[in-house]
Scaffold this active site. Structure first.
Site, PDB file in Angstrom:
ATOM      1  N   LYS A  48     -47.974 -24.758  54.475  1.00  0.00           N
ATOM      2  CA  LYS A  48     -47.605 -23.991  53.286  1.00  0.00           C
ATOM      3  C   LYS A  48     -46.521 -22.972  53.640  1.00  0.00           C
ATOM      4  O   LYS A  48     -46.562 -22.359  54.712  1.00  0.00           O
ATOM      5  CB  LYS A  48     -48.855 -23.275  52.731  1.00  0.00           C
ATOM      6  CG  LYS A  48     -48.558 -22.311  51.584  1.00  0.00           C
ATOM      7  CD  LYS A  48     -47.970 -22.995  50.361  1.00  0.00           C
ATOM      8  CE  LYS A  48     -47.485 -22.014  49.303  1.00  0.00           C
ATOM      9  NZ  LYS A  48     -46.518 -22.610  48.375  1.00  0.00           N
ATOM     10  N   CYS A 132     -37.129 -23.078  46.987  1.00  0.00           N
ATOM     11  CA  CYS A 132     -38.282 -22.742  46.153  1.00  0.00           C
ATOM     12  C   CYS A 132     -37.790 -22.253  44.787  1.00  0.00           C
ATOM     13  O   CYS A 132     -37.055 -21.266  44.714  1.00  0.00           O
ATOM     14  CB  CYS A 132     -39.146 -21.667  46.808  1.00  0.00           C
ATOM     15  SG  CYS A 132     -40.490 -21.154  45.709  1.00  0.00           S
ATOM     16  N   ILE A 193     -36.841 -34.317  48.505  1.00  0.00           N
ATOM     17  CA  ILE A 193     -36.417 -33.236  47.638  1.00  0.00           C
ATOM     18  C   ILE A 193     -37.560 -32.238  47.439  1.00  0.00           C
ATOM     19  O   ILE A 193     -38.724 -32.612  47.521  1.00  0.00           O
ATOM     20  CB  ILE A 193     -35.981 -33.764  46.235  1.00  0.00           C
ATOM     21  CG1 ILE A 193     -37.112 -34.555  45.564  1.00  0.00           C
ATOM     22  CG2 ILE A 193     -34.727 -34.583  46.321  1.00  0.00           C
ATOM     23  CD1 ILE A 193     -36.845 -34.971  44.120  1.00  0.00           C
TER      24      ILE A 193
END
Ligand code: SIN
Length: 306
Positions: A48, A132, A193
């Site tokens: 993460k 992000c 992607i």
């Protein structure tokens, strides 16, 4: 009867026992999934997204289902790079898999500091997230402008002693422009992607379903976009590619490899079935075997022109 092909691949000099990596943000730091199976069966884990300081992420609702996918606006919830190094990296090191640390910074300097710490801590690779869509500072701002993408890459490379892979956004007009800038700045590999920006509206409340209004779309719906972009990037630069976006079967993974990926990340599909990465691995192996390949790596870039 066909032989079993070798599943070993290489990504920027990092040897993976098979091409299946789990995608950042869909597998935490491995603890929950480690209750279901031995994580050593995976080629690698992209953990993460880490930031310099801990983050709570965005307010809920921050997940919404869509036809064949999900929208998320998680906002990089994570315990921070130091807590990862102290608590999560030792857990992952019990397993025989490559650990890829995904990082996001507010400034190029923050990327550099995290690269230094993570390299010293002994991760196998760093995935520099410049894509992000859910944070105000950094994030997509770096991933949509070639000069900023290059600056972050250059700083990361200067501070890292392990290979640096840069994660590209699909939310651009020409992904090859960013890929070239990042390659010229010294990246060792590319991953793509990340999610596509999207929005859903509740027609009764007339409010956006996500508190942040928009989020990033992932899941099977985005696979054709991922295949197209991996193919475009593979034709534009000579860096190895970790392909991802909507993979849930061996055939999906084979498409990304034929388009030019050396390895494939499985993400959103893990939410529906934690065993998906292993099923994708086995399906990919069957496809390679049925085509008489000795090595699954022979699929990479093998798409034929019309
Ligand atoms: C998030 O935490 O908002 C998702 C991370 C990303 O899309 O890079």
């Amino acid at each position: 009867m066909s032989n079993t092909p070798s599943m070993a691949v290489e990504l920027a000099g990092v040897a993976l026992k098979n091409p299946i990596v789990v995608a950042s943000g869909t597998f935490g730091f491995g603890r929950e999934y480690g209750q279901f199976y031995d994580l050593s069966q995976l080629g690698g884990i992209c953990v993460k997204g880490l930031t310099a300081a801990p983050r709570e992420g965005n307010p809920p609702p921050r997940i919404a289902e869509t036809p064949m996918g999900i929208l998320n606006s998680v906002g990089l919830q994570n315990p921070g790079v130091d807590a990862f190094i102290a608590h999560d990296l030792p857990f992952l090191r019990q397993y025989d898999l490559k650990v890829i640390a995904n990082i996001s910074g507010n400034t190029p300097e923050e990327y550099g500091q995290m690269c230094e710490k993570l390299s010293a801590a002994g991760v196998d690779m760093i995935e520099v997230n410049i894509s992000c869509p859910n944070v105000k500072a950094g994030g997509l701002a770096y991933g949509t402008k070639p000069e900023l993408a290059a600056e972050v890459t250059e700083v990361a490379k200067r501070h890292a002693t392990v290979p640096v892979m840069v994660k590209l956004s699909p939310n651009v007009t020409d992904v090859t422009e960013i890929a070239r800038a990042v390659a010229d700045a010294g990246a060792d590999a590319l991953s793509l992607i990340n999610t596509l920006r999207g929005m859903r509206i509740d027609v009764n409340t007339r409010r956006p379903i996500l508190k942040m209004n928009t989020g990033g779309l992932s899941g099977p719906a985005v696979l054709p976009v991922a295949v197209r972009m991996v193919w475009e990037v593979a034709n534009a630069v000579s860096l190895p590619i970790l392909g991802m976006g909507g993979v849930s079967t061996g055939e999906d993974a084979a498409q990304l490899m034929l388009a030019g990926a050396s390895a494939v990340a499985v993400g959103t599909a893990c939410f529906a079935d934690p065993f998906t990465p292993l099923k994708v691995r086995d399906g990919l192996c069957e496809i390679a075997a049925s085509q008489g390949l000795e090595r699954v790596s022979q699929l990479t870039g093998g798409v034929r022109p019309w």
